[in-house]
Design a protein around this motif. Structure first.
Motif, PDB file in Angstrom:
ATOM      1  N   HIS A 120      -5.057   8.192  12.451  1.00 50.78           N
ATOM      2  CA  HIS A 120      -5.835   8.926  11.453  1.00 50.78           C
ATOM      3  C   HIS A 120      -4.986   9.918  10.653  1.00 50.78           C
ATOM      4  O   HIS A 120      -5.508  10.590   9.765  1.00 50.78           O
ATOM      5  CB  HIS A 120      -6.966   9.689  12.156  1.00 50.78           C
ATOM      6  N   LYS A 121      -3.698  10.006  10.917  1.00 49.53           N
ATOM      7  CA  LYS A 121      -2.835  10.944  10.209  1.00 49.53           C
ATOM      8  C   LYS A 121      -2.321  10.316   8.908  1.00 49.53           C
ATOM      9  O   LYS A 121      -2.441   9.106   8.711  1.00 49.53           O
ATOM     10  CB  LYS A 121      -1.666  11.354  11.099  1.00 49.53           C
ATOM     11  N   PRO A 122      -1.756  11.110   7.979  1.00 49.57           N
ATOM     12  CA  PRO A 122      -1.208  10.533   6.741  1.00 49.57           C
ATOM     13  C   PRO A 122      -0.186   9.444   7.038  1.00 49.57           C
ATOM     14  O   PRO A 122       0.752   9.652   7.813  1.00 49.57           O
ATOM     15  CB  PRO A 122      -0.558  11.743   6.055  1.00 49.57           C
ATOM     16  N   GLY A 123      -0.391   8.286   6.422  1.00 52.02           N
ATOM     17  CA  GLY A 123       0.490   7.160   6.717  1.00 52.02           C
ATOM     18  C   GLY A 123       0.330   6.665   8.129  1.00 52.02           C
ATOM     19  O   GLY A 123       1.239   6.050   8.692  1.00 52.02           O
ATOM     20  N   GLY A 124      -0.852   6.917   8.718  1.00 53.95           N
ATOM     21  CA  GLY A 124      -1.077   6.647  10.125  1.00 53.95           C
ATOM     22  C   GLY A 124      -0.769   5.243  10.594  1.00 53.95           C
ATOM     23  O   GLY A 124      -0.089   5.066  11.608  1.00 53.95           O
ATOM     24  N   PRO A 125      -1.238   4.194   9.911  1.00 53.86           N
ATOM     25  CA  PRO A 125      -0.948   2.836  10.391  1.00 53.86           C
ATOM     26  C   PRO A 125       0.535   2.544  10.545  1.00 53.86           C
ATOM     27  O   PRO A 125       0.937   1.840  11.472  1.00 53.86           O
ATOM     28  CB  PRO A 125      -1.578   1.958   9.304  1.00 53.86           C
ATOM     29  N   ALA A 126       1.380   3.079   9.641  1.00 53.25           N
ATOM     30  CA  ALA A 126       2.817   2.859   9.779  1.00 53.25           C
ATOM     31  C   ALA A 126       3.366   3.608  10.991  1.00 53.25           C
ATOM     32  O   ALA A 126       4.244   3.109  11.699  1.00 53.25           O
ATOM     33  CB  ALA A 126       3.548   3.308   8.515  1.00 53.25           C
ATOM     34  N   LYS A 127       2.831   4.790  11.239  1.00 56.31           N
ATOM     35  CA  LYS A 127       3.258   5.541  12.422  1.00 56.31           C
ATOM     36  C   LYS A 127       2.764   4.860  13.704  1.00 56.31           C
ATOM     37  O   LYS A 127       3.453   4.882  14.733  1.00 56.31           O
ATOM     38  CB  LYS A 127       2.737   6.979  12.339  1.00 56.31           C
ATOM     39  N   VAL A 128       1.588   4.254  13.620  1.00 60.23           N
ATOM     40  CA  VAL A 128       1.100   3.464  14.750  1.00 60.23           C
ATOM     41  C   VAL A 128       2.070   2.318  15.032  1.00 60.23           C
ATOM     42  O   VAL A 128       2.390   2.016  16.184  1.00 60.23           O
ATOM     43  CB  VAL A 128      -0.315   2.922  14.457  1.00 60.23           C
ATOM     44  N   ALA A 129       2.551   1.669  13.964  1.00 59.08           N
ATOM     45  CA  ALA A 129       3.500   0.562  14.123  1.00 59.08           C
ATOM     46  C   ALA A 129       4.766   1.039  14.832  1.00 59.08           C
ATOM     47  O   ALA A 129       5.295   0.348  15.710  1.00 59.08           O
ATOM     48  CB  ALA A 129       3.846  -0.038  12.766  1.00 59.08           C
ATOM     49  N   LEU A 130       5.258   2.218  14.474  1.00 57.15           N
ATOM     50  CA  LEU A 130       6.471   2.736  15.102  1.00 57.15           C
ATOM     51  C   LEU A 130       6.244   3.059  16.578  1.00 57.15           C
ATOM     52  O   LEU A 130       7.062   2.718  17.439  1.00 57.15           O
ATOM     53  CB  LEU A 130       6.951   3.980  14.353  1.00 57.15           C
ATOM     54  N   LEU A 131       5.127   3.729  16.870  1.00 51.40           N
ATOM     55  CA  LEU A 131       4.840   4.052  18.266  1.00 51.40           C
ATOM     56  C   LEU A 131       4.661   2.786  19.101  1.00 51.40           C
ATOM     57  O   LEU A 131       5.195   2.675  20.215  1.00 51.40           O
ATOM     58  CB  LEU A 131       3.571   4.909  18.349  1.00 51.40           C
ATOM     59  N   THR A 132       3.930   1.832  18.544  1.00 52.13           N
ATOM     60  CA  THR A 132       3.651   0.613  19.288  1.00 52.13           C
ATOM     61  C   THR A 132       4.917  -0.187  19.541  1.00 52.13           C
ATOM     62  O   THR A 132       5.173  -0.654  20.659  1.00 52.13           O
ATOM     63  CB  THR A 132       2.634  -0.258  18.534  1.00 52.13           C
ATOM     64  N   THR A 133       5.736  -0.366  18.500  1.00 50.07           N
ATOM     65  CA  THR A 133       6.968  -1.138  18.684  1.00 50.07           C
ATOM     66  C   THR A 133       7.937  -0.429  19.621  1.00 50.07           C
ATOM     67  O   THR A 133       8.656  -1.080  20.382  1.00 50.07           O
ATOM     68  CB  THR A 133       7.655  -1.391  17.336  1.00 50.07           C
TER      69      THR A 133
END
Length: 361
Positions: free
Chosen positions: A235-248
């Protein structure tokens, strides 16, 4: 409401992660065996795992014995699961595969049974043993062709031919050339060729870490990683991309494979990034960069880390400690670039309900 429908439609396209992995990496183009062959392969895999766990807990055998048994299982699984050509049967091994499986067992068991006698004879080999060594080399080359593709196999053949025809090579690369018996002895009947450091690392450390990662993936840890990443940054700015980084990053800790990482996590992170108006190329770049970083994220990392520990003679725990700081800095730098891109273009994260739906997909 329309935004939610768009997100659901994006995820309902049915991205096949396995198809992506099979297309991108030859290692994932294995058979999906069914029926009795699925049972047989499962039993072999269980026996292999028990052997590796037993030796890790109670001590390995002599180097070449440990590596030979490990190589036997590798070759058997390679010939059972990887077809020789595109037109080969998809759900069961062919007759040729079974013949190669039989040769793989006989060649390696002969080494295991006869090794002490060969050692007592000062390493002198009979003509039959030279032929067995040549057969073992050919089996390894064929297995590498099936699993990794023709490039590595051709490279290995070139160097074997260079060892034999080196006396015809002019200039500084000229050698006296070696006989087929000498090549067979060095490559198969010593710990300097096939049974060298790389196979030794695979037969001890590497297999256990891969097995550990498989257990974690099978118990649903990958879904937990996705859910935690979505809750932390979705839910943060640019969240989906940050989700991608955390997940990978988290997935890289347990699989050490960039291709598997991108295919498994990218199936939901890339559509999620596109949904909040990230450029498709940027979304793919974030996923690729994050997945690549998974190969340097402890504890599993890539195969090179295990070989590095063996070559330089330090415990693998020290390699993990040394790799942790660069890996964290790597992901931190990508995180900063993602945040800057999000702020510059005014991209927001997905709403929490959408993030929840994304994780359920």
């Amino acid at each position: 409401m329309s935004e939610k429908k768009d997100l659901v439609a994006e995820f309902s396209k049915g991205i096949d992660a396995e198809a992506v992995m099979r297309e991108a990496d030859a290692e994932f183009r294995f058979r999906r065996v069914a029926g009795k062959w699925a049972v047989i392969v499962s039993v072999i895999a269980i026996i292999w795992s028990v052997f590796q766990l037993y030796t890790s807990g109670f001590g390995v055998f002599d180097s070449i014995i440990q590596r030979s048994i490990h190589l036997m299982f590798v070759l058997v699984m390679a010939f059972l699961l990887y077809p020789a050509r595109k037109g080969a049967p998809k759900e069961r091994p062919s007759f040729i595969d079974l013949v190669l499986v039989l040769f793989s067992i006989l060649v390696n068991l002969y080494l295991v049974i006869q090794w002490n006698e060969i050692a007592f004879c000062g390493g002198r080999l009979t003509e039959v043993e030279h032929l067995i060594g040549g057969a073992g080399i050919l089996l390894v080359l064929e297995a590498s062709r099936r699993v990794l593709g023709k490039e590595l196999t051709i490279t290995g053949l070139v160097f074997l031919l260079y060892a034999y025809f080196g006396n015809y090579v002019p200039g500084r690369f000229h050698t006296r050339g070696y006989t087929l018996e000498r090549i067979s002895e060095h490559m198969f009947w010593s710990t300097e060729g096939i049974f060298g450091i790389a196979l030794g690392v695979s037969a001890t450390y590497m297999f256990l870490f891969i097995l550990f990662g498989a257990f974690l993936g099978g118990t649903g840890l990958s879904k937990l990683i996705n859910d935690v990443s979505l809750a932390a940054a979705g839910h943060k700015p640019g969240g989906p991309a940050k989700v991608a980084l955390l997940t990978t990053g988290f997935m890289g800790m347990i699989n050490g494979s960039a291709v598997a990482n991108a295919a498994s996590t990218g199936a939901f992170t890339i559509p999620m990034m596109k949904n909040v108006r990230y450029r498709p190329t940027f979304a793919a770049g974030v996923e690729a960069a994050g997945s690549t970083g998974g190969q340097i994220m402890p504890p599993v990392m890539g195969a090179a880390a295990f070989i590095m520990a063996e070559f330089i003679g330090v415990p693998y725990s020290q390699i993990i400690i040394a790799a942790a700081i660069p890996a964290i800095l790597y992901y931190a730098s990508i995180w900063i670039m993602v945040h800057v891109e999000a702020v510059k273009t005014g991209l927001q994260g997905c709403r929490k309900i959408n993030c929840l739906r994304s994780s359920m997909r």
